[in-house]
Scaffold this motif. Structure first.
Motif, PDB file in Angstrom:
ATOM      1  N   SER A   7       0.856  -1.102  -0.213  1.00  0.00           N
ATOM      2  CA  SER A   7       0.009  -0.097   0.059  1.00  0.00           C
ATOM      3  C   SER A   7       0.694   1.039  -0.047  1.00  0.00           C
ATOM      4  CB  SER A   7      -0.882  -0.047   1.113  1.00  0.00           C
ATOM      5  OG  SER A   7      -1.532   1.138   1.466  1.00  0.00           O
ATOM      6  N   ARG A   8       0.541   2.318  -0.820  1.00  0.00           N
ATOM      7  CA  ARG A   8       1.208   3.501  -1.057  1.00  0.00           C
ATOM      8  C   ARG A   8       1.191   4.322   0.538  1.00  0.00           C
ATOM      9  NH1 ARG A   8      -0.069   8.758  -3.954  1.00  0.00           N
ATOM     10  NH2 ARG A   8      -2.279   8.071  -3.528  1.00  0.00           N
ATOM     11  N   SER A   9       0.011   4.349   0.933  1.00  0.00           N
ATOM     12  CA  SER A   9      -0.228   5.084   2.129  1.00  0.00           C
ATOM     13  C   SER A   9       0.586   4.555   3.529  1.00  0.00           C
ATOM     14  CB  SER A   9      -1.758   5.102   2.484  1.00  0.00           C
ATOM     15  OG  SER A   9      -2.390   4.057   2.552  1.00  0.00           O
ATOM     16  N   VAL A  10       0.580   3.193   3.369  1.00  0.00           N
ATOM     17  CA  VAL A  10       1.328   2.403   4.548  1.00  0.00           C
ATOM     18  C   VAL A  10       2.892   2.764   4.384  1.00  0.00           C
ATOM     19  CG1 VAL A  10       1.940   0.444   5.512  1.00  0.00           C
ATOM     20  CG2 VAL A  10      -0.530   0.952   5.053  1.00  0.00           C
ATOM     21  N   ALA A  11       3.413   2.469   3.067  1.00  0.00           N
ATOM     22  CA  ALA A  11       4.707   2.969   2.985  1.00  0.00           C
ATOM     23  C   ALA A  11       5.035   4.403   3.344  1.00  0.00           C
ATOM     24  CB  ALA A  11       5.029   2.687   1.431  1.00  0.00           C
ATOM     25  N   ALA A  12       4.048   5.327   2.951  1.00  0.00           N
ATOM     26  CA  ALA A  12       4.435   6.648   3.173  1.00  0.00           C
ATOM     27  C   ALA A  12       4.271   6.789   4.783  1.00  0.00           C
ATOM     28  CB  ALA A  12       3.422   7.656   2.454  1.00  0.00           C
ATOM     29  N   ILE A  13       3.306   6.328   5.550  1.00  0.00           N
ATOM     30  CA  ILE A  13       3.293   6.401   7.124  1.00  0.00           C
ATOM     31  C   ILE A  13       4.468   5.863   7.559  1.00  0.00           C
ATOM     32  CG2 ILE A  13       2.389   5.530   9.058  1.00  0.00           C
ATOM     33  CD1 ILE A  13      -0.337   5.682   7.335  1.00  0.00           C
ATOM     34  N   LEU A  14       5.153   4.703   7.213  1.00  0.00           N
ATOM     35  CA  LEU A  14       6.427   3.863   7.631  1.00  0.00           C
ATOM     36  C   LEU A  14       7.576   4.875   7.302  1.00  0.00           C
ATOM     37  CD1 LEU A  14       5.893   0.320   6.905  1.00  0.00           C
ATOM     38  CD2 LEU A  14       5.828   1.356   9.109  1.00  0.00           C
ATOM     39  N   ALA A  15       7.715   5.515   6.285  1.00  0.00           N
ATOM     40  CA  ALA A  15       8.450   6.494   5.812  1.00  0.00           C
ATOM     41  C   ALA A  15       8.687   7.528   6.791  1.00  0.00           C
ATOM     42  CB  ALA A  15       8.655   6.831   4.436  1.00  0.00           C
ATOM     43  N   PHE A  16       7.559   8.308   6.849  1.00  0.00           N
ATOM     44  CA  PHE A  16       7.534   9.417   7.572  1.00  0.00           C
ATOM     45  C   PHE A  16       7.824   9.237   9.579  1.00  0.00           C
ATOM     46  CE2 PHE A  16       4.803  11.371   4.466  1.00  0.00           C
ATOM     47  CZ  PHE A  16       5.650  12.388   4.100  1.00  0.00           C
ATOM     48  N   SER A  17       7.302   7.739   9.712  1.00  0.00           N
ATOM     49  CA  SER A  17       7.618   7.508  11.101  1.00  0.00           C
ATOM     50  C   SER A  17       9.041   7.261  11.236  1.00  0.00           C
ATOM     51  CB  SER A  17       7.061   6.166  11.423  1.00  0.00           C
ATOM     52  OG  SER A  17       7.364   5.189  10.783  1.00  0.00           O
ATOM     53  N   GLY A  18       9.723   6.938  10.192  1.00  0.00           N
ATOM     54  CA  GLY A  18      11.106   6.757  10.354  1.00  0.00           C
ATOM     55  C   GLY A  18      11.998   8.342  10.603  1.00  0.00           C
ATOM     56  N   THR A  19      11.444   9.213  10.455  1.00  0.00           N
ATOM     57  CA  THR A  19      12.007  10.411  10.671  1.00  0.00           C
ATOM     58  C   THR A  19      11.955  10.827  12.100  1.00  0.00           C
ATOM     59  OG1 THR A  19       9.963  11.767  10.563  1.00  0.00           O
ATOM     60  CG2 THR A  19      11.361  11.557   8.551  1.00  0.00           C
ATOM     61  N   VAL A  50      16.566  11.945   6.843  1.00  0.00           N
ATOM     62  CA  VAL A  50      16.363  12.749   5.761  1.00  0.00           C
ATOM     63  C   VAL A  50      15.812  12.168   4.436  1.00  0.00           C
ATOM     64  CG1 VAL A  50      17.184  14.363   4.178  1.00  0.00           C
ATOM     65  CG2 VAL A  50      17.624  14.611   6.668  1.00  0.00           C
ATOM     66  N   ALA A  51      16.724  11.060   4.252  1.00  0.00           N
ATOM     67  CA  ALA A  51      16.209  10.198   3.114  1.00  0.00           C
ATOM     68  C   ALA A  51      14.670   9.551   3.397  1.00  0.00           C
ATOM     69  CB  ALA A  51      17.137   9.076   3.206  1.00  0.00           C
ATOM     70  N   SER A  52      14.435   9.170   4.700  1.00  0.00           N
ATOM     71  CA  SER A  52      12.815   8.663   4.885  1.00  0.00           C
ATOM     72  C   SER A  52      11.563   9.825   4.524  1.00  0.00           C
ATOM     73  CB  SER A  52      12.814   8.375   6.228  1.00  0.00           C
ATOM     74  OG  SER A  52      13.664   6.975   6.376  1.00  0.00           O
ATOM     75  N   ALA A  53      12.129  10.928   5.118  1.00  0.00           N
ATOM     76  CA  ALA A  53      11.178  11.902   4.653  1.00  0.00           C
ATOM     77  C   ALA A  53      10.936  12.396   3.200  1.00  0.00           C
ATOM     78  CB  ALA A  53      11.669  13.368   5.527  1.00  0.00           C
ATOM     79  N   GLU A  55      11.668  10.130   0.922  1.00  0.00           N
ATOM     80  CA  GLU A  55      10.771   9.095   0.278  1.00  0.00           C
ATOM     81  C   GLU A  55       9.408   9.039   0.645  1.00  0.00           C
ATOM     82  OE1 GLU A  55      14.443   5.744  -0.322  1.00  0.00           O
ATOM     83  OE2 GLU A  55      13.288   5.802   1.594  1.00  0.00           O
ATOM     84  N   GLY A  56       9.054   9.467   1.621  1.00  0.00           N
ATOM     85  CA  GLY A  56       7.563   9.785   2.306  1.00  0.00           C
ATOM     86  C   GLY A  56       6.996  10.561   1.483  1.00  0.00           C
ATOM     87  N   VAL A  57       7.470  11.702   1.048  1.00  0.00           N
ATOM     88  CA  VAL A  57       6.933  12.831   0.190  1.00  0.00           C
ATOM     89  C   VAL A  57       6.839  12.073  -1.198  1.00  0.00           C
ATOM     90  CG1 VAL A  57       7.261  14.856  -0.969  1.00  0.00           C
ATOM     91  CG2 VAL A  57       7.556  14.679   1.433  1.00  0.00           C
ATOM     92  N   TRP A  58       7.856  11.398  -1.493  1.00  0.00           N
ATOM     93  CA  TRP A  58       7.824  10.738  -3.090  1.00  0.00           C
ATOM     94  C   TRP A  58       6.741   9.667  -3.027  1.00  0.00           C
ATOM     95  CZ3 TRP A  58      10.439   5.763  -4.448  1.00  0.00           C
ATOM     96  CH2 TRP A  58      10.333   5.615  -5.868  1.00  0.00           C
ATOM     97  N   PHE A  59       6.577   8.976  -2.168  1.00  0.00           N
ATOM     98  CA  PHE A  59       5.606   7.975  -2.226  1.00  0.00           C
ATOM     99  C   PHE A  59       4.074   8.576  -2.563  1.00  0.00           C
ATOM    100  CE2 PHE A  59       7.885   5.133   0.696  1.00  0.00           C
ATOM    101  CZ  PHE A  59       8.972   4.656  -0.474  1.00  0.00           C
ATOM    102  N   LEU A  60       3.986   9.671  -1.703  1.00  0.00           N
ATOM    103  CA  LEU A  60       2.458  10.415  -1.707  1.00  0.00           C
ATOM    104  C   LEU A  60       2.375  11.289  -2.972  1.00  0.00           C
ATOM    105  CD1 LEU A  60       2.052  12.050   1.845  1.00  0.00           C
ATOM    106  CD2 LEU A  60       1.204   9.782   0.800  1.00  0.00           C
ATOM    107  N   ALA A  61       3.534  11.579  -3.767  1.00  0.00           N
ATOM    108  CA  ALA A  61       3.290  12.406  -4.714  1.00  0.00           C
ATOM    109  C   ALA A  61       3.292  11.604  -6.052  1.00  0.00           C
ATOM    110  CB  ALA A  61       4.862  13.167  -5.204  1.00  0.00           C
ATOM    111  N   GLN A  62       3.565  10.145  -5.938  1.00  0.00           N
ATOM    112  CA  GLN A  62       3.254   9.130  -6.888  1.00  0.00           C
ATOM    113  C   GLN A  62       1.756   8.870  -7.099  1.00  0.00           C
ATOM    114  OE1 GLN A  62       5.557   5.558  -6.656  1.00  0.00           O
ATOM    115  NE2 GLN A  62       7.292   6.503  -6.342  1.00  0.00           N
ATOM    116  N   ASP A  63       1.340   8.546  -8.227  1.00  0.00           N
ATOM    117  CA  ASP A  63      -0.023   8.037  -8.455  1.00  0.00           C
ATOM    118  C   ASP A  63       0.032   6.688  -8.055  1.00  0.00           C
ATOM    119  OD1 ASP A  63       1.093   7.427 -10.721  1.00  0.00           O
ATOM    120  OD2 ASP A  63      -0.574   7.900 -12.121  1.00  0.00           O
TER     121      ASP A  63
END
Length: 121
Positions: A7-19, A50-53, A55-63
Protein backbone atom coordinates in the motif's frame (compact mmCIF):
# COMPACT_ATOMS: atom_id res chain seq x y z
CA UNK A 1 5.14 -10.79 2.62
CA UNK A 2 7.16 -10.22 -0.54
CA UNK A 3 4.24 -11.44 -2.69
CA UNK A 4 1.55 -9.35 -1.00
CA UNK A 5 0.38 -6.12 -2.53
CA UNK A 6 2.02 -3.07 -0.96
CA UNK A 7 0.00 0.00 0.00
CA UNK A 8 1.28 3.44 -0.94
CA UNK A 9 -0.19 5.06 2.17
CA UNK A 10 1.32 2.45 4.53
CA UNK A 11 4.72 2.93 2.90
CA UNK A 12 4.43 6.71 3.31
CA UNK A 13 3.40 6.40 6.97
CA UNK A 14 6.33 4.08 7.70
CA UNK A 15 8.71 6.42 5.88
CA UNK A 16 7.50 9.46 7.85
CA UNK A 17 7.65 7.51 11.12
CA UNK A 18 11.29 6.84 10.27
CA UNK A 19 12.01 10.52 10.73
CA UNK A 20 11.03 10.22 14.41
CA UNK A 21 11.91 6.62 15.30
CA UNK A 22 13.95 3.87 13.65
CA UNK A 23 14.49 4.62 9.97
CA UNK A 24 14.17 1.97 7.30
CA UNK A 25 10.93 0.25 8.27
CA UNK A 26 9.38 1.31 4.98
CA UNK A 27 12.23 -0.41 3.12
CA UNK A 28 11.53 -3.70 4.89
CA UNK A 29 7.82 -3.29 4.12
CA UNK A 30 8.53 -2.68 0.43
CA UNK A 31 10.67 -5.82 0.17
CA UNK A 32 14.06 -4.10 0.19
CA UNK A 33 15.68 -5.61 3.31
CA UNK A 34 19.26 -4.65 2.40
CA UNK A 35 18.29 -0.99 2.14
CA UNK A 36 16.35 -1.31 5.38
CA UNK A 37 19.38 -2.76 7.11
CA UNK A 38 21.55 0.06 5.77
CA UNK A 39 19.09 2.64 7.11
CA UNK A 40 19.13 0.95 10.54
CA UNK A 41 22.93 0.78 10.60
CA UNK A 42 23.20 4.46 9.71
CA UNK A 43 20.46 5.51 12.14
CA UNK A 44 23.01 7.28 14.38
CA UNK A 45 23.41 9.83 11.55
CA UNK A 46 20.72 12.16 10.18
CA UNK A 47 21.06 10.69 6.66
CA UNK A 48 18.37 7.95 6.92
CA UNK A 49 15.94 10.34 8.62
CA UNK A 50 16.26 12.87 5.79
CA UNK A 51 16.07 10.10 3.17
CA UNK A 52 12.94 8.67 4.86
CA UNK A 53 11.24 12.08 4.79
CA UNK A 54 12.09 12.54 1.10
CA UNK A 55 10.83 9.06 0.25
CA UNK A 56 7.62 9.63 2.22
CA UNK A 57 6.90 12.71 0.12
CA UNK A 58 7.85 10.76 -3.03
CA UNK A 59 5.40 7.97 -2.18
CA UNK A 60 2.58 10.48 -1.73
CA UNK A 61 3.51 12.38 -4.89
CA UNK A 62 3.24 9.24 -7.04
CA UNK A 63 -0.08 8.10 -8.37
CA UNK A 64 -1.22 4.54 -7.64
CA UNK A 65 -0.18 3.29 -11.07
CA UNK A 66 3.41 4.53 -10.69
CA UNK A 67 3.64 3.10 -7.18
CA UNK A 68 2.35 -0.28 -8.42
CA UNK A 69 4.87 -0.24 -11.25
CA UNK A 70 7.73 0.40 -8.81
CA UNK A 71 6.77 -1.72 -5.83
CA UNK A 72 4.01 -4.19 -6.81
CA UNK A 73 5.60 -5.64 -9.94
CA UNK A 74 3.22 -3.58 -12.02
CA UNK A 75 0.16 -5.38 -10.64
CA UNK A 76 -2.65 -2.97 -9.97
CA UNK A 77 -5.49 -3.84 -7.61
CA UNK A 78 -7.94 -2.23 -10.02
CA UNK A 79 -6.77 -4.32 -12.97
CA UNK A 80 -6.99 -7.54 -10.96
CA UNK A 81 -10.53 -6.87 -9.77
CA UNK A 82 -11.56 -5.74 -13.26
CA UNK A 83 -10.33 -8.95 -14.90
CA UNK A 84 -12.04 -11.05 -12.21
CA UNK A 85 -15.35 -9.28 -12.81
CA UNK A 86 -14.97 -9.83 -16.56
CA UNK A 87 -14.41 -13.53 -15.96
CA UNK A 88 -17.50 -13.77 -13.73
CA UNK A 89 -19.57 -11.95 -16.34
CA UNK A 90 -18.39 -14.33 -19.07
CA UNK A 91 -19.28 -17.39 -16.99
CA UNK A 92 -22.69 -15.93 -16.16
CA UNK A 93 -23.37 -15.29 -19.84
CA UNK A 94 -22.33 -18.84 -20.76
CA UNK A 95 -24.65 -20.24 -18.07
CA UNK A 96 -27.55 -18.17 -19.45
CA UNK A 97 -26.88 -19.52 -22.93
CA UNK A 98 -26.77 -23.08 -21.60
CA UNK A 99 -30.08 -22.53 -19.79
CA UNK A 100 -31.72 -21.23 -22.96
CA UNK A 101 -30.46 -24.27 -24.91
CA UNK A 102 -31.88 -26.55 -22.23
CA UNK A 103 -35.22 -24.75 -22.27
CA UNK A 104 -35.35 -24.99 -26.07
CA UNK A 105 -34.83 -28.75 -25.78
CA UNK A 106 -31.45 -28.73 -27.53
CA UNK A 107 -29.64 -30.02 -24.40
CA UNK A 108 -30.72 -32.81 -22.11
CA UNK A 109 -30.65 -32.34 -18.33
CA UNK A 110 -27.56 -34.55 -18.15
CA UNK A 111 -25.70 -32.57 -20.85
CA UNK A 112 -26.72 -29.29 -19.22
CA UNK A 113 -25.43 -30.40 -15.83
CA UNK A 114 -22.11 -31.59 -17.30
CA UNK A 115 -21.52 -28.31 -19.14
CA UNK A 116 -22.57 -26.27 -16.10
CA UNK A 117 -20.07 -28.10 -13.91
CA UNK A 118 -17.30 -27.59 -16.47
CA UNK A 119 -17.99 -23.85 -16.52
CA UNK A 120 -18.04 -23.53 -12.76
CA UNK A 121 -14.74 -25.37 -12.36
Amino acid sequence: MFNQRKSRSVAAILAFSGTLTISGLHKFYLGQPLWGLLYVLLSWTPIPKVASAIEGVWFLAQDEEAFDRNFNLGKSAIKNSHSASNQVAAIAQALRELESLRQDGLLSEYEFEQKRRQLLE
